[in-house]
Write an enzyme that holds these catalytic residues in place. Sequence first.
Site, PDB file in Angstrom:
ATOM      1  N   ASP A 338       0.851  -1.193   0.000  1.00 29.83           N
ATOM      2  CA  ASP A 338       0.000   0.000   0.000  1.00 29.83           C
ATOM      3  C   ASP A 338       0.875   1.227   0.000  1.00 29.83           C
ATOM      4  OD1 ASP A 338      -2.477  -1.039   0.192  1.00 29.83           O
ATOM      5  OD2 ASP A 338      -2.567  -0.993   2.376  1.00 29.83           O
ATOM      6  N   ASP A 638      -9.683  -5.733   2.105  1.00 28.02           N
ATOM      7  CA  ASP A 638      -8.405  -6.314   1.685  1.00 28.02           C
ATOM      8  C   ASP A 638      -8.305  -7.776   2.101  1.00 28.02           C
ATOM      9  OD1 ASP A 638      -7.316  -4.122   0.432  1.00 28.02           O
ATOM     10  OD2 ASP A 638      -6.614  -3.250   2.306  1.00 28.02           O
TER      11      ASP A 638
END
Length: 896
Positions: A338, A638
């Site tokens: 990320d 996620d």
Amino acid sequence: MEQKHQYRGLTKQEVEESRQLHGENILTPPEKASLWSQFLEKFDDPIIKILLVAWILSMIIAGVHCWGPEAKGFTAFLEPIGIFFAIMLASCVGFFFEMKANKAFDILNTVNDDTLVKAIRDGNICQISKKEVVVGDIIVLETGEEVPADGSLLEAISLQINESTLTGEPIISKTTNEADFDHEATYPSNVVMRGTTVVDGHGIMKVEKVGDATGYGKVYEGSQIESGVETPLQTQLAGLAKVISKAGYSIAALTFIALLAKLLLSSSGMPVMDLIAHILNIFMVAVTLIVVSVPEGLPMSVTLSLALSMNRMLKTNNLVRKMHACETMGATTVICTDKTGTLTQNQMQVHQTNFYNLKGQKLEDNEISNLIKEGISVNSTAYLDFSDNDKVKTLGNPTEAALLLWLNSQQQNYLDLRENAAVIEQLTFSTERKYMATVVKSPLLNKTILYVKGAPEIVLANCQRVATDGTFKPVEDCKANIETQLLNYQNQAMRTLGFAYQVLDDKQETSVFANGKLHNANLTFLGIVAISDPVRSDVPAAVQSCLNAGIDVKIVTGDTPGTAKEIGRQIGTWQTNDTEHNIITGPNFEALSDDEALNRVLDLKIMCRARPTDKQRLVQLLQQKGAVVAVTGDGTNDAPALKAAQVGLSMGDGTSVAKEASDITILDNSFGSITRAVMWGRSLYRNIQKFLLFQLTINVAACLIVLLGSLLGTESPLTITQMLWVNLIMDTFAAGALASLPPNEKVMQDKPRKSGKGGDFIITRSMAYNIFGVGISFVIILIGLLLYFHAEDGLTPHDLSWFFSFFVMLQFWNMFNAKAFMEGTSAFANLKESKSFLFVALIIVIGQYLIVTFGGKMFSVIPLSWKDWAIIIGSSSFVLWIGEACRFIQSLLKKK
Ligand code: ATP
């Protein structure tokens, strides 16, 4: 500016009183098996059982010798007593290391109690750890969070709870509105329970039960760390142990047959009792050979290495949730990371506001200003914490918190604005939607208003007009201008947000959202805000270290291509010669067929405007290409990607759903910690290799010596008790010593090992050469020594004591060689950090001295002189010097 919440919450004193009365919010773990029964479990081992049987037989023989015609007295019992102690010691040391590993797991399990939750105390919103929550506390719940205790809701906005841990129901709507109560539900609609998670929306609860009194406390079954599941490495080692055991059994059988044949040929006229005693002795030699050759310490050493690594990784901010992750991290070939928080500091700050109807940046007293300040306050789930007088802290979504801070700097009280407006409906921010929208009854404007903020291009796509320069213009007229501004910010690595609103009539009030999306919205664009979030200072070096280690780093971000490229450039993954082939947006990636995508995945460096499904597909395609993928994730959505990856890394401030789906939680969110996890994984693998190298060398040497020794001489040169001591050294002590060696930064200069099917075997070719080369050399030297003693005046007790000590010291020095194996440095490097190793080495030398000096008949030894010791230690140390010389030459060759 002090801002008080409408709920006061408990005062400090009330918190203490409640804690006294109702206890802490901690679950008592279920009682574990008693130490005794855990200790007795050690005796469940088949080898220990054989040994015990052999021990009983030897006791009987000793009894016969003691009172029989020879009447040796109690000295006959010395050997059985020695065997007994060796068995006890081996199981005690094994037990001790197991306890140590269990303790490490216990520490990991309590970390969950330290998760932070938002509570309102003394009129202020602040963060406290889950275990500090008391009855009466007011807790703010947000999407993705775990409910910390049982209680009733004071407020609920679009609140949906996953109760699967308790009732099996994955989604239950919660509300405070009695008319909407579901009377069929297991728990009332205004009640939330500990251990359940917020899937959507947010709310405020009042705690009614904590700790064991909660519904979850009643069904709690303890530890969440899966310490019982076998890791791939453990499976590989179990296979290896089996092969070695088979070899051990075969050699033992051969020895038994050879010795028995020899005995029978020379036994004519021997009294029956003596014959039985001799046969038993041969049996014991064979059993001991099995004990020595079977690497029963191997599984224990792996568990210990894993437990120690897990514990030490915790100190470097990696909370390992699944044991296998420690070792898999070392085999990782791709890390999909990320951006926000992992690569950047997550300290967002409004860099510039660009509301087109405002002159300068000041909020003035007009309708547009009201829309902006109310929109920022209401269309948000973040809070500001004013409890610290020196600094305003932020809680919740960092982007939203940055906006609140900006509002605060404009002398606006966000909390008043928020609490005065009644929220009718809300879509909280999600990475899929990339915007947040709230419908409120606005007291400022006396109308019902829809506020939207989010990714500018998405917000703009729902807008008809732009409020600019005191008028409204069609979007088309302003679009080019807005896009230029956006690109300008994005090229400076900033995240950009667009703001819009719409005044709703009664009908639209309930129809403007459908299927979790904006529906037929007709928005007016207000402007954009650029938010800066600098790259963490340690990240470029950490990324470089991964690249050197042969690991690809891919940025997967919800942000724009411009921002992502600039961040990529700053951290060193995006080079000037990279092209559009190396970057893709989530929607474009989705449009690619599997074949097309497979051709591109390895080259991709950035995936921007990504959604969780894109991330999951990326992970799966990379795996199809043979990559071992570690992926980071912080959001609830996620979870599938985290589960799909070989190692899922959740973030410390991520949602509990993400954490549960992950294998490791990176507590400080930083990419630097991920790099350290790789280093730990690789070091762990290497430590196990070192242990194998050491253990298998002794295996080869000990088995051959006993086999050849018993064939050449009349009895085994190493007695049973001596062999048990050797076994103790290699199985347990050395496992502890080598497993606890510190990690070495140098492992990051190698390429990742191949794992999975067709991957590298843990015993590399060079290890195998080393094991057999060194093992056989030891045997030649030792047999030579035996023959020399034999030729002199037969094998005297002094010779055998000398031989035994020399054998142990050879292994002792070889342990240093094992320590230095593959390090490319001297065995004396970083001794300071290898305290456990030195401690164990010391125990081996002292233990050997004590055994030889005081072991007497029990170990069939006699004390040696200092001169003997000096010669033994000095002459056996050549093993280390030869090793050092080889390493020196190797390092010279490498430099060339
Ligand atoms: P990463 O996935 O690497 O953490 P990110 O945080 O930038 O990257 P998202 O959170 O998916 O990715 O954000 C995507 C875009 O959505 C941002 O560029 C921004 O325009 C917008 N956005 C982010 N947070 C919010 C929010 N709280 N409310 C509204 N819009 C937001």
